[in-house]
Design a protein around this motif. Structure first.
Motif, PDB file in Angstrom:
ATOM      1  N   VAL A 134       3.502 -25.460  25.564  1.00 13.96           N
ATOM      2  CA  VAL A 134       4.759 -26.403  25.795  1.00 13.96           C
ATOM      3  C   VAL A 134       5.816 -25.837  26.582  1.00 13.96           C
ATOM      4  CG1 VAL A 134       3.937 -27.699  23.739  1.00 13.96           C
ATOM      5  CG2 VAL A 134       5.680 -25.164  23.437  1.00 13.96           C
ATOM      6  N   GLU A 135       5.990 -24.201  26.522  1.00 13.24           N
ATOM      7  CA  GLU A 135       6.755 -23.577  27.556  1.00 13.24           C
ATOM      8  C   GLU A 135       6.603 -23.774  28.833  1.00 13.24           C
ATOM      9  OE1 GLU A 135       9.787 -22.729  26.265  1.00 13.24           O
ATOM     10  OE2 GLU A 135       9.175 -21.996  24.445  1.00 13.24           O
ATOM     11  N   GLU A 136       5.384 -23.923  29.056  1.00  8.72           N
ATOM     12  CA  GLU A 136       5.136 -24.138  30.605  1.00  8.72           C
ATOM     13  C   GLU A 136       5.422 -25.478  30.799  1.00  8.72           C
ATOM     14  OE1 GLU A 136       0.950 -23.713  31.433  1.00  8.72           O
ATOM     15  OE2 GLU A 136       0.862 -21.363  30.734  1.00  8.72           O
ATOM     16  N   ILE A 137       5.381 -26.499  29.977  1.00  6.94           N
ATOM     17  CA  ILE A 137       5.897 -27.840  30.272  1.00  6.94           C
ATOM     18  C   ILE A 137       7.307 -27.977  30.421  1.00  6.94           C
ATOM     19  CG2 ILE A 137       6.245 -30.170  29.196  1.00  6.94           C
ATOM     20  CD1 ILE A 137       3.280 -30.057  28.132  1.00  6.94           C
ATOM     21  N   GLN A 156      12.486 -32.305  25.945  1.00  9.42           N
ATOM     22  CA  GLN A 156      13.199 -31.030  25.491  1.00  9.42           C
ATOM     23  C   GLN A 156      13.402 -31.069  24.147  1.00  9.42           C
ATOM     24  OE1 GLN A 156      16.680 -30.750  27.936  1.00  9.42           O
ATOM     25  NE2 GLN A 156      15.802 -30.488  29.845  1.00  9.42           N
ATOM     26  N   GLN A 157      13.652 -32.229  23.628  1.00  9.21           N
ATOM     27  CA  GLN A 157      13.885 -32.213  22.062  1.00  9.21           C
ATOM     28  C   GLN A 157      12.435 -32.136  21.301  1.00  9.21           C
ATOM     29  OE1 GLN A 157      15.853 -36.072  21.381  1.00  9.21           O
ATOM     30  NE2 GLN A 157      17.707 -35.208  22.131  1.00  9.21           N
ATOM     31  N   VAL A 158      11.476 -32.702  21.704  1.00  3.94           N
ATOM     32  CA  VAL A 158      10.116 -32.497  21.054  1.00  3.94           C
ATOM     33  C   VAL A 158       9.862 -31.129  21.444  1.00  3.94           C
ATOM     34  CG1 VAL A 158       7.693 -33.233  21.532  1.00  3.94           C
ATOM     35  CG2 VAL A 158       9.468 -34.924  21.556  1.00  3.94           C
ATOM     36  N   ILE A 159      10.045 -30.659  22.682  1.00  2.00           N
ATOM     37  CA  ILE A 159       9.359 -29.067  22.698  1.00  2.00           C
ATOM     38  C   ILE A 159      10.226 -28.272  21.552  1.00  2.00           C
ATOM     39  CG2 ILE A 159       9.618 -27.251  24.296  1.00  2.00           C
ATOM     40  CD1 ILE A 159       8.690 -29.283  26.581  1.00  2.00           C
ATOM     41  N   LEU A 160      11.383 -28.314  21.557  1.00  2.00           N
ATOM     42  CA  LEU A 160      12.365 -27.654  20.662  1.00  2.00           C
ATOM     43  C   LEU A 160      11.916 -27.823  19.238  1.00  2.00           C
ATOM     44  CD1 LEU A 160      14.936 -26.013  20.286  1.00  2.00           C
ATOM     45  CD2 LEU A 160      16.134 -28.135  19.699  1.00  2.00           C
TER      46      LEU A 160
END
Length: 405
Positions: free
Chosen positions: A340-343, A358-362
């Motif tokens: 997910v950091e790569e995304i 960005q919110q989902v990744i957070l």
């Protein structure tokens, strides 16, 4: 092998060694004790299940056979839906009645031209092995086939318009598959009954896997006339879903792709909770490996124009690493965090869904970060232990050499 286990080399590495040496493969280890029909089911599993077949064959006890037969049956059911050469007039009744064919020793289907057509042509062999399973397994599998068949038939007559439709279709196509496996694991007593009670969580895992396949297989589905991307999303970027295969539309195509991947990632928290319920190592691996492979695939597909030109796959060595590493919840979260950091680093600033992504990744990052710290401590601890063992071994060799002198 007991030495490896005593040194703490559990799960992935141990099982990977078993794969290499042939342990856990019925053809190598259990052929003499298996019926010819069961051997055939495992052959079909290996032909159609790819890397998933290896995971099934590491399950414990009688559960291995039940899951193998269940997988092959659902694969045969799925083949009926996938085959675009079969008319709807023929296909829909077959799907709706498929669960009854499990108890019909003579039923077979010879009208398919799909690559998996042998499963349907030789269905009497598969159904016979199904009827040899314990009744508790039969009931779970048959009931699931009834639900899947009815759901898939429904969406042959109904297009996927909304995101709610997308979720519903994903539930029938894959969510119910994860649910049936959970029921089988509970029935086998390898897992607690709680694993099969919260079907929302197991369906969440299934939705993530199914959406990943649908996203990745855009071009393959377009070439045979199938459409599974929800109109609610793609209609914001094109007049027709097929427009995305036009190089001139590559920017809106990528934007639609990114929005769908963001939607799929919303199932990660529920999947973590689902994985946390599993205590048996082989069962945990069974679910965790496809999960991290799906996350890796989403990472490879994000903002990737190749999705509309060909096939996006993760590398074989990457698959083997994921199979080796995804052996506990902490390690699995660390793997997910990596992708997910790569995304996150690939999010285009102008992408319409960038804020939501960005919110989902957070939210995923918050779930993973504490586990990552714990995993790191275990890793460093393991390194120190390995160094200590190495120094001890060198010391023993030195003493032995001195004694020989």
């Amino acid at each position: 092998m007991e030495i490896l286990r005593s040194l703490g080399i559990r799960g992935g590495i141990y099982r990977l060694i078993r794969y290499r040496m042939g342990a856990g493969r019925p053809g190598v280890q259990r052929r003499d004790s298996m019926s010819e029909g069961l051997q055939t089911c495992y052959r079909y599993l290996n032909e159609t299940g790819r890397s998933f077949a290896a995971i099934i064959q590491t399950l414990d006890g009688e559960l291995r056979d039940a899951v193998c037969i269940c997988y092959v049956i659902i694969r045969a059911l799925d083949t009926v839906e996938d085959d675009m050469t079969i008319s709807l007039e023929t296909k829909i009744p077959v799907l709706r009645n498929f669960h009854t064919f499990l108890y019909d020793p003579e039923w077979r289907f010879t009208e398919s031209k799909d690559k998996c057509k042998r499963l349907l042509e030789d269905f009497p062999t598969i159904s016979r092995e199904f009827r040899n399973l314990a009744t508790v397994y039969q009931e779970v599998i048959a009931d699931t086939c009834r639900k899947i068949g009815a759901g898939l038939a429904k969406f042959l007559e109904k297009k996927i318009e909304s995101l709610e439709d997308w979720d519903e279709y994903g539930h029938y196509a894959s969510g119910l598959v994860e649910i049936v496996f959970s029921h089988l694991f509970s029935a086998s007593k390898l897992e607690d009954t709680i694993v099969s009670q919260d079907t929302r969580l197991s369906s969440s895992m299934g939705l993530l896997l199914q959406k990943t396949n649908i996203i990745r297989d855009y071009l393959e589905d377009q070439l045979v006339g199938r459409e599974f991307w929800p109109k609610e999303v793609w209609s914001k970027y094109a007049m027709k879903l097929s427009d995305f295969s036009d190089p001139e539309n590559i920017v809106p195509a990528a934007q639609c792709l990114n929005e769908l991947i963001t939607n799929a990632l919303q199932h990660v928290p529920g999947s973590f909770t689902f994985l946390s319920q599993h205590k048996n190592q082989s069962v945990f691996n069974f679910f965790a490996v496809p999960f991290v492979m799906a996350i890796a695939t989403l990472g490879a597909c994000y903002n990737n124009q190749q999705v509309f030109k060909g096939v996006v796959k993760i590398r074989r060595d990457q698959v083997m690493t994921l199979m080796k590493d995804a052996t506990n919840l902490q390690a699995t979260k660390a793997i997910v965090l990596q992708y997910v950091e790569e995304i996150h680093h690939k999010i285009p600033p102008s992408d319409p869904s960038s804020c939501e992504t960005q919110q989902v990744i957070l939210s995923i990052r918050k779930l993973c970060v504490s586990s990552e710290s714990s995993a790191s401590r275990h890793l460093y601890s393991g390194i120190y232990i390995s160094r200590a063992m190495l120094l001890a071994a060198v010391g023993c060799l030195y003493l032995y050499a001195a004694w020989k002198v």
